[in-house]
Design a protein around this motif. Sequence first.
Motif, PDB file in Angstrom:
ATOM      1  N   ALA A 177      -6.241  52.951 -10.549  1.00 50.21           N
ATOM      2  CA  ALA A 177      -7.137  52.784  -9.398  1.00 50.21           C
ATOM      3  C   ALA A 177      -6.584  53.448  -8.144  1.00 50.21           C
ATOM      4  N   ASP A 178      -5.267  53.409  -7.965  1.00 52.36           N
ATOM      5  CA  ASP A 178      -4.703  53.962  -6.741  1.00 52.36           C
ATOM      6  C   ASP A 178      -4.636  55.488  -6.745  1.00 52.36           C
ATOM      7  N   ARG A 179      -4.979  56.108  -7.860  1.00 58.13           N
ATOM      8  CA  ARG A 179      -4.961  57.578  -7.924  1.00 58.13           C
ATOM      9  C   ARG A 179      -6.362  58.187  -7.848  1.00 58.13           C
ATOM     10  N   ARG A 180      -7.385  57.401  -8.134  1.00 60.23           N
ATOM     11  CA  ARG A 180      -8.752  57.941  -8.170  1.00 60.23           C
ATOM     12  C   ARG A 180      -9.173  58.532  -6.838  1.00 60.23           C
ATOM     13  N   GLY A 181      -8.761  57.877  -5.771  1.00 60.14           N
ATOM     14  CA  GLY A 181      -9.184  58.308  -4.445  1.00 60.14           C
ATOM     15  C   GLY A 181      -8.736  59.717  -4.090  1.00 60.14           C
ATOM     16  N   THR A 182      -7.707  60.215  -4.765  1.00 61.39           N
ATOM     17  CA  THR A 182      -7.241  61.573  -4.446  1.00 61.39           C
ATOM     18  C   THR A 182      -8.249  62.625  -4.881  1.00 61.39           C
ATOM     19  N   LEU A 183      -9.202  62.235  -5.718  1.00 58.01           N
ATOM     20  CA  LEU A 183     -10.197  63.179  -6.215  1.00 58.01           C
ATOM     21  C   LEU A 183     -11.567  62.988  -5.574  1.00 58.01           C
ATOM     22  N   ILE A 184     -11.683  62.060  -4.648  1.00 55.20           N
ATOM     23  CA  ILE A 184     -12.988  61.770  -4.052  1.00 55.20           C
ATOM     24  C   ILE A 184     -12.970  62.175  -2.578  1.00 55.20           C
ATOM     25  N   ALA A 185     -13.863  63.082  -2.226  1.00 52.59           N
ATOM     26  CA  ALA A 185     -13.952  63.555  -0.843  1.00 52.59           C
ATOM     27  C   ALA A 185     -14.545  62.469   0.048  1.00 52.59           C
ATOM     28  N   GLU A 193       4.059  60.916  -2.461  1.00 53.42           N
ATOM     29  CA  GLU A 193       3.121  59.811  -2.277  1.00 53.42           C
ATOM     30  C   GLU A 193       1.732  60.361  -1.959  1.00 53.42           C
ATOM     31  N   GLY A 194       0.735  59.839  -2.649  1.00 51.39           N
ATOM     32  CA  GLY A 194      -0.621  60.320  -2.446  1.00 51.39           C
ATOM     33  C   GLY A 194      -0.902  61.642  -3.119  1.00 51.39           C
ATOM     34  N   GLU A 195      -0.029  62.032  -4.045  1.00 55.77           N
ATOM     35  CA  GLU A 195      -0.211  63.312  -4.745  1.00 55.77           C
ATOM     36  C   GLU A 195      -1.584  63.386  -5.393  1.00 55.77           C
ATOM     37  N   THR A 196      -2.231  64.496  -5.204  1.00 55.40           N
ATOM     38  CA  THR A 196      -3.527  64.746  -5.837  1.00 55.40           C
ATOM     39  C   THR A 196      -3.360  64.739  -7.356  1.00 55.40           C
ATOM     40  N   VAL A 197      -4.314  64.213  -8.047  1.00 54.07           N
ATOM     41  CA  VAL A 197      -4.307  64.276  -9.502  1.00 54.07           C
ATOM     42  C   VAL A 197      -4.690  65.686  -9.930  1.00 54.07           C
ATOM     43  N   PHE A 198      -3.844  66.279 -10.749  1.00 56.72           N
ATOM     44  CA  PHE A 198      -4.121  67.606 -11.285  1.00 56.72           C
ATOM     45  C   PHE A 198      -4.423  67.486 -12.773  1.00 56.72           C
ATOM     46  N   LEU A 236     -23.139  72.969   4.043  1.00 56.26           N
ATOM     47  CA  LEU A 236     -22.204  72.002   4.603  1.00 56.26           C
ATOM     48  C   LEU A 236     -20.808  72.592   4.593  1.00 56.26           C
ATOM     49  N   ARG A 237     -19.934  71.920   5.311  1.00 56.11           N
ATOM     50  CA  ARG A 237     -18.542  72.345   5.388  1.00 56.11           C
ATOM     51  C   ARG A 237     -17.688  71.454   4.493  1.00 56.11           C
ATOM     52  N   LEU A 238     -16.960  72.065   3.576  1.00 56.96           N
ATOM     53  CA  LEU A 238     -15.923  71.384   2.792  1.00 56.96           C
ATOM     54  C   LEU A 238     -14.604  71.866   3.349  1.00 56.96           C
ATOM     55  N   HIS A 239     -13.776  70.929   3.795  1.00 55.16           N
ATOM     56  CA  HIS A 239     -12.526  71.344   4.410  1.00 55.16           C
ATOM     57  C   HIS A 239     -11.448  70.291   4.219  1.00 55.16           C
ATOM     58  N   GLY A 240     -10.214  70.682   4.498  1.00 61.02           N
ATOM     59  CA  GLY A 240      -9.098  69.767   4.375  1.00 61.02           C
ATOM     60  C   GLY A 240      -7.797  70.503   4.615  1.00 61.02           C
ATOM     61  N   THR A 241      -6.710  69.839   4.268  1.00 61.81           N
ATOM     62  CA  THR A 241      -5.371  70.387   4.476  1.00 61.81           C
ATOM     63  C   THR A 241      -4.599  70.334   3.171  1.00 61.81           C
ATOM     64  N   VAL A 242      -3.841  71.373   2.883  1.00 66.60           N
ATOM     65  CA  VAL A 242      -2.957  71.406   1.720  1.00 66.60           C
ATOM     66  C   VAL A 242      -1.542  71.122   2.212  1.00 66.60           C
ATOM     67  N   THR A 243      -0.906  70.112   1.637  1.00 69.15           N
ATOM     68  CA  THR A 243       0.442  69.741   2.064  1.00 69.15           C
ATOM     69  C   THR A 243       1.394  69.716   0.880  1.00 69.15           C
ATOM     70  N   ASP A 244       2.697  69.837   1.195  1.00 74.93           N
ATOM     71  CA  ASP A 244       3.716  69.816   0.152  1.00 74.93           C
ATOM     72  C   ASP A 244       4.238  68.397  -0.054  1.00 74.93           C
ATOM     73  N   GLY A 245       5.316  68.286  -0.802  1.00 71.51           N
ATOM     74  CA  GLY A 245       5.853  66.971  -1.115  1.00 71.51           C
ATOM     75  C   GLY A 245       6.372  66.211   0.084  1.00 71.51           C
ATOM     76  N   ALA A 246       6.719  66.918   1.146  1.00 72.44           N
ATOM     77  CA  ALA A 246       7.194  66.277   2.369  1.00 72.44           C
ATOM     78  C   ALA A 246       6.058  65.995   3.342  1.00 72.44           C
ATOM     79  N   GLY A 247       4.843  66.312   2.929  1.00 73.48           N
ATOM     80  CA  GLY A 247       3.700  66.109   3.814  1.00 73.48           C
ATOM     81  C   GLY A 247       3.519  67.222   4.819  1.00 73.48           C
ATOM     82  N   GLU A 248       4.269  68.291   4.660  1.00 73.23           N
ATOM     83  CA  GLU A 248       4.156  69.415   5.584  1.00 73.23           C
ATOM     84  C   GLU A 248       3.019  70.347   5.136  1.00 73.23           C
TER      85      GLU A 248
END
Length: 199
Positions: free
Chosen positions: A150-158, A175-180, A37-49
């Motif tokens: 609860a509002d942070r869990r989704g950042t870890l679920i594909a 906003e929407g920062e991934t949990v590290f 399967l394909r795992l993919h996405g986008t890496v963005t900075d604090g400005a969403g760029e």
Amino acid sequence: MSKLTPTPGQTVGPFFGYALPFDKDNELAVPGSAGSLRLHGTVTDGAGEPIPDAILEIWQPAADGSVAAETGSLVRDGYTFTGWGRASTDRTGKYTFTTVNPGASRPGKAPFIAVVVFARGLTNRLFTRAYLPEDAAALAADPLLSSLPADRRGTLIATREDGGGLHWDVRLQGEGETVFLEFDGGGFDGGGDARTEGA
């Protein structure tokens, strides 16, 4: 004695396409093979760029939940699953891996892919996870996910896509920062301590 001025801290990257990429480094499984399967996405900075020169490394169990112990994590012979891969982002911040669904390393445990992010501006690598979205009971019982707001869990679920692929974005800050995570060396059985780390 004169006062010494500290030198600026070094950051990770930028990374250039010289020496580091390896042939098929993002192909843990042969594209088009059974179960791939394909795992993919986008890496963005604090400005969403989008970040065009980040690197992601993943480590995961095989589809049956076994943790690979093969010698040489970059073996790409079409048969050996090493569980490790590396992908660079492109000009639009996108990354892609060809892999398989990770299995649960223990019965009832939520399957996930361990991810390390390297990007310019970071003083160190960042650890995080991408969980599979299907098993709601396992996700609810996961110690790490249940420790998060609860509002942070989704950042870890594909997100599962039509056709079976996985979409998972990484937001380094804002906003929407991934949990590290703070890496405790526990591998797939370790809980990991969640924290956010600005980039």
